[in-house]
Design an enzyme around this catalytic site. Structure first.
Site, mmCIF file in Angstrom:
data_model
loop_
_atom_site.group_PDB
_atom_site.id
_atom_site.type_symbol
_atom_site.label_atom_id
_atom_site.label_comp_id
_atom_site.label_asym_id
_atom_site.label_seq_id
_atom_site.Cartn_x
_atom_site.Cartn_y
_atom_site.Cartn_z
ATOM 1 N N ASN A 10 0.865 -1.186 0.000
ATOM 2 C CA ASN A 10 0.000 0.000 0.000
ATOM 3 C C ASN A 10 0.902 1.237 0.000
ATOM 4 O OD1 ASN A 10 -1.792 2.041 0.455
ATOM 5 N ND2 ASN A 10 -2.390 1.394 2.513
ATOM 6 N N TRP A 11 1.028 1.854 -1.167
ATOM 7 C CA TRP A 11 1.957 2.994 -1.291
ATOM 8 C C TRP A 11 1.357 4.312 -0.801
ATOM 9 C CZ3 TRP A 11 5.852 3.370 -5.899
ATOM 10 C CH2 TRP A 11 6.787 2.344 -5.776
ATOM 11 N N HIS A 98 -9.975 1.291 4.475
ATOM 12 C CA HIS A 98 -8.738 1.610 5.195
ATOM 13 C C HIS A 98 -9.040 2.655 6.264
ATOM 14 C CE1 HIS A 98 -4.701 2.857 6.165
ATOM 15 N NE2 HIS A 98 -4.269 1.749 5.593
ATOM 16 N N GLU A 167 -6.098 -4.660 10.455
ATOM 17 C CA GLU A 167 -5.120 -3.599 10.679
ATOM 18 C C GLU A 167 -5.503 -2.801 11.929
ATOM 19 O OE1 GLU A 167 -2.811 -2.496 6.834
ATOM 20 O OE2 GLU A 167 -4.463 -1.116 7.107
ATOM 21 N N GLY A 173 1.709 2.665 10.860
ATOM 22 C CA GLY A 173 2.718 3.726 10.780
ATOM 23 C C GLY A 173 3.366 4.095 12.103
ATOM 24 N N GLY A 231 2.541 -1.054 4.359
ATOM 25 C CA GLY A 231 2.590 0.347 3.937
ATOM 26 C C GLY A 231 4.022 0.804 3.744
ATOM 27 N N GLY A 232 4.528 1.557 4.724
ATOM 28 C CA GLY A 232 5.861 2.172 4.630
ATOM 29 C C GLY A 232 6.947 1.261 4.084
#
Ligand code: PGA
Length: 249
Positions: A10-11, A98, A167, A173, A231-232
């Site tokens: 997931n950018w 999300h 999640e 994050g 993600g990151g």
């Protein structure tokens, strides 16, 4: 871990046209027979969907969007995007629900309608569910997850094209992840709900939230997971590759 293992990147709102070459090594890895089990799905911003689709043609890598905002396929909706337009870029997945979108007004009801629109347009859905830190502290996690599943999946009979990503919001994050014991219990709880209420034995179940090369080996000890939403760490190809290699060895 089961047969195919999902690694969904997931950018978020990162990535430029020139970023496309930063996935070259992941493409090479995906072609290696050793990593045949890895189901790699890139979800870049809308602006890069077509480019990513072209770049990954003739590979096992698939492409998805991170959301859409209109239920109509087409129409006079300036600045909007629909499932149909995403499909037209060659993409085959979409992330829905999300927490970053729930935070700005997305509801379980609107997510439910979007899931229906996505499935109608032959997009596979990655449905995110998860609790806040406050809900966790108040021991409401199971209740919240059951509620989100019930409302997001309402009146959706066919679930084979739906993947659930657990999640925890406090984990996204932040570098924090649940303990293995805690996560294992939650995963079993979600499985139980899916099997009991929806007879969805085959729904894939992922974990997402601060997955990185340092914690992946511990996460891999959790049974009944089908992969990760990342993600990151997915934006740095050496991290992403490290995660895949440590999972499939
Ligand atoms: P993170 O993001 O891996 O950077 O925590 C996960 C997500 O938001 O899907």
């Amino acid at each position: 871990m089961t047969n195919n293992i999902y690694f969904i990147a997931n950018w978020k709102m990162f990535g430029k046209i020139s970023s496309i070459n930063s996935i070259n090594k992941v493409i090479s890895l995906s072609k290696s027979p050793k990593y045949k089990k890895a189901k790699i799905i890139y979800c870049p911003p809308y602006t890069l969907l077509e480019k990513f689709n072209k770049k990954t043609i003739n590979t096992n890598i698939q492409i998805g969007a991170q959301n859409f905002d209109q239920l109509s396929d087409n129409g006079a909706f300036t600045g909007s995007i629909s499932a149909k337009l995403i499909k037209d870029t060659g993409s085959s997945y979409v992330i829905l629900g999300h927490s970053e979108n729930r935070k700005i007004g997305e509801t379980n009801k609107s997510i439910n309608l979007k899931i229906k629109s996505a499935l109608k347009n032959n997009l596979n859905v990655i449905l995110c569910i998860g609790e806040t830190l406050k809900e966790k502290k108040n021991k409401k996690t199971n209740k919240i997850l059951a509620y989100q599943l019930q409302h997001c999946l309402k009146n959706i009979k066919e679930k084979k094209n739906i993947i659930i990503a657990y999640e925890p919001i406090w984990s996204i994050g932040t570098g924090l992840i649940p303990t293995n014991e805690n996560l294992q219990k939650i995963i079993l709880f979600i499985r139980k709900i899916l099997n009991k209420n929806y007879k969805s034995l085959k729904v894939k179940l992922l974990y997402g939230g601060s997955v990185n090369p340092k914690n992946i080996q511990d996460l891999n000890k959790i049974t009944q997971l089908d992969g990760y939403l990342i993600g990151g760490a997915s934006q740095k190809q050496h991290y992403f590759i490290d995660i895949i290699k440590k999972t499939i060895n």
